[in-house]
Design a protein around this motif. Structure first.
Motif, mmCIF file in Angstrom:
data_model
loop_
_atom_site.group_PDB
_atom_site.id
_atom_site.type_symbol
_atom_site.label_atom_id
_atom_site.label_comp_id
_atom_site.label_asym_id
_atom_site.label_seq_id
_atom_site.Cartn_x
_atom_site.Cartn_y
_atom_site.Cartn_z
ATOM 1 N N THR A 1 0.857 -1.177 0.000
ATOM 2 C CA THR A 1 0.000 0.000 0.000
ATOM 3 C C THR A 1 0.891 1.224 0.000
ATOM 4 O O THR A 1 1.777 1.339 0.841
ATOM 5 C CB THR A 1 -0.906 -0.011 1.246
ATOM 6 O OG1 THR A 1 -1.652 -1.220 1.245
ATOM 7 C CG2 THR A 1 -1.842 1.163 1.241
ATOM 8 N N SER A 2 0.642 2.146 -0.906
ATOM 9 C CA SER A 2 1.483 3.340 -0.984
ATOM 10 C C SER A 2 1.029 4.396 0.016
ATOM 11 O O SER A 2 -0.150 4.474 0.368
ATOM 12 C CB SER A 2 1.459 3.922 -2.395
ATOM 13 O OG SER A 2 0.239 4.585 -2.635
ATOM 14 N N ARG A 3 1.969 5.191 0.473
ATOM 15 C CA ARG A 3 1.638 6.298 1.368
ATOM 16 C C ARG A 3 0.678 7.257 0.695
ATOM 17 O O ARG A 3 -0.252 7.751 1.322
ATOM 18 C CB ARG A 3 2.917 7.043 1.772
ATOM 19 C CG ARG A 3 3.709 6.365 2.829
ATOM 20 C CD ARG A 3 4.933 7.198 3.202
ATOM 21 N NE ARG A 3 5.600 6.622 4.343
ATOM 22 C CZ ARG A 3 6.497 5.663 4.274
ATOM 23 N NH1 ARG A 3 6.827 5.167 3.107
ATOM 24 N NH2 ARG A 3 7.056 5.191 5.352
ATOM 25 N N THR B 1 -2.014 6.231 8.419
ATOM 26 C CA THR B 1 -1.823 7.191 7.333
ATOM 27 C C THR B 1 -0.373 7.414 6.935
ATOM 28 O O THR B 1 -0.115 7.944 5.873
ATOM 29 C CB THR B 1 -2.384 8.569 7.720
ATOM 30 O OG1 THR B 1 -1.702 9.032 8.878
ATOM 31 C CG2 THR B 1 -3.871 8.503 7.955
ATOM 32 N N HIS B 2 0.563 7.089 7.781
ATOM 33 C CA HIS B 2 1.980 7.389 7.552
ATOM 34 C C HIS B 2 2.228 8.890 7.539
ATOM 35 O O HIS B 2 3.129 9.380 6.864
ATOM 36 C CB HIS B 2 2.508 6.756 6.251
ATOM 37 C CG HIS B 2 2.599 5.272 6.318
ATOM 38 N ND1 HIS B 2 3.607 4.622 6.956
ATOM 39 C CD2 HIS B 2 1.777 4.315 5.840
ATOM 40 C CE1 HIS B 2 3.420 3.324 6.876
ATOM 41 N NE2 HIS B 2 2.310 3.103 6.216
ATOM 42 N N GLY C 1 9.574 16.017 11.719
ATOM 43 C CA GLY C 1 9.940 15.751 10.325
ATOM 44 C C GLY C 1 9.691 14.310 9.940
ATOM 45 O O GLY C 1 9.142 14.010 8.876
ATOM 46 N N HIS C 2 10.053 13.398 10.823
ATOM 47 C CA HIS C 2 9.830 11.975 10.566
ATOM 48 C C HIS C 2 8.332 11.666 10.513
ATOM 49 O O HIS C 2 7.896 10.805 9.753
ATOM 50 C CB HIS C 2 10.514 11.147 11.650
ATOM 51 C CG HIS C 2 10.355 9.671 11.474
ATOM 52 N ND1 HIS C 2 11.071 8.976 10.533
ATOM 53 C CD2 HIS C 2 9.550 8.783 12.085
ATOM 54 C CE1 HIS C 2 10.713 7.697 10.585
ATOM 55 N NE2 HIS C 2 9.794 7.558 11.520
ATOM 56 N N SER C 3 7.545 12.398 11.296
ATOM 57 C CA SER C 3 6.106 12.176 11.354
ATOM 58 C C SER C 3 5.386 12.545 10.068
ATOM 59 O O SER C 3 4.213 12.214 9.900
ATOM 60 C CB SER C 3 5.499 12.975 12.512
ATOM 61 O OG SER C 3 6.009 12.528 13.731
ATOM 62 N N LEU C 4 6.063 13.230 9.176
ATOM 63 C CA LEU C 4 5.441 13.551 7.885
ATOM 64 C C LEU C 4 5.345 12.320 6.997
ATOM 65 O O LEU C 4 4.554 12.287 6.054
ATOM 66 C CB LEU C 4 6.239 14.647 7.169
ATOM 67 C CG LEU C 4 6.240 16.008 7.852
ATOM 68 C CD1 LEU C 4 7.189 16.957 7.125
ATOM 69 C CD2 LEU C 4 4.837 16.586 7.917
ATOM 70 N N PHE C 5 6.144 11.295 7.286
ATOM 71 C CA PHE C 5 6.172 10.103 6.440
ATOM 72 C C PHE C 5 5.924 8.803 7.200
ATOM 73 O O PHE C 5 5.991 7.728 6.635
ATOM 74 C CB PHE C 5 7.525 10.016 5.718
ATOM 75 C CG PHE C 5 7.790 11.224 4.897
ATOM 76 C CD1 PHE C 5 7.159 11.387 3.674
ATOM 77 C CD2 PHE C 5 8.623 12.223 5.352
ATOM 78 C CE1 PHE C 5 7.371 12.522 2.918
ATOM 79 C CE2 PHE C 5 8.854 13.364 4.595
ATOM 80 C CZ PHE C 5 8.220 13.512 3.378
#
Length: 152
Positions: A35-37, A79-80, A138-142
């Motif tokens: 599944t893609s982000r 959601t990533h 920043g990491h939480s964006l992905f």
């Protein structure tokens, strides 16, 4: 044969790869579709549009994202993206609270870092907290990992 596989109930057993799976792997065929982000982000935005102010409810996106996309349901998926997770689950109200707390935490740490009257060791700790907060954000964006008990 891979050495060990862990299962949901905590037991482990040797993982055997059957001949069909091995043949598909060697042929370059995917065994399972990932599944893609981007697809999850689209589902989060669609869920938010249907529930703009209060969202789907706490921890509901992972249970209901298939309603807003053509993705195969897997309740482990999120959601990533921490901001989209907040938006989908808690709507604009929850996202506003999340952003407020984040900005407030950055502001407090930044004020401590630049304040020359504060003891240097406290300023150094505030700088470490500020850098950590920026890195986690920043990491939480992905990736979305705040649901994990140890982190939350």
């Amino acid at each position: 044969m891979l050495p060990y596989e862990f299962t949901a109930d905590g037991t482990g057993h040797p993982l055997n790869i059957d001949e069909d799976t091995l043949m598909r792997y060697q042929a370059g065929e995917p065994v399972e579709q990932a599944t893609s982000r981007f697809a999850l982000w689209q589902a989060a935005i669609a869920a938010w549009r249907d529930n703009a102010f209060v969202g789907l409810g706490p921890d509901q996106f992972r249970l209901r994202y298939a309603e807003y996309s053509n993705l195969k349901h897997d309740e482990r998926m999120r959601t990533h993206n921490a901001f989209l997770e907040a938006l989908a689950n808690t709507g604009l109200i929850g996202l506003a609270a999340f952003v407020y707390l984040l900005v407030r935490a950055v502001w407090v740490q930044l004020r401590l870092v630049v304040n020359r009257t504060v003891e240097p060791s406290f300023r150094l700790m505030a700088l470490a907290a500020l850098v950590s907060l920026v890195a986690v954000t920043g990491h939480s964006l992905f990736e979305y990992f705040f649901w994990q008990t140890g982190i939350a």
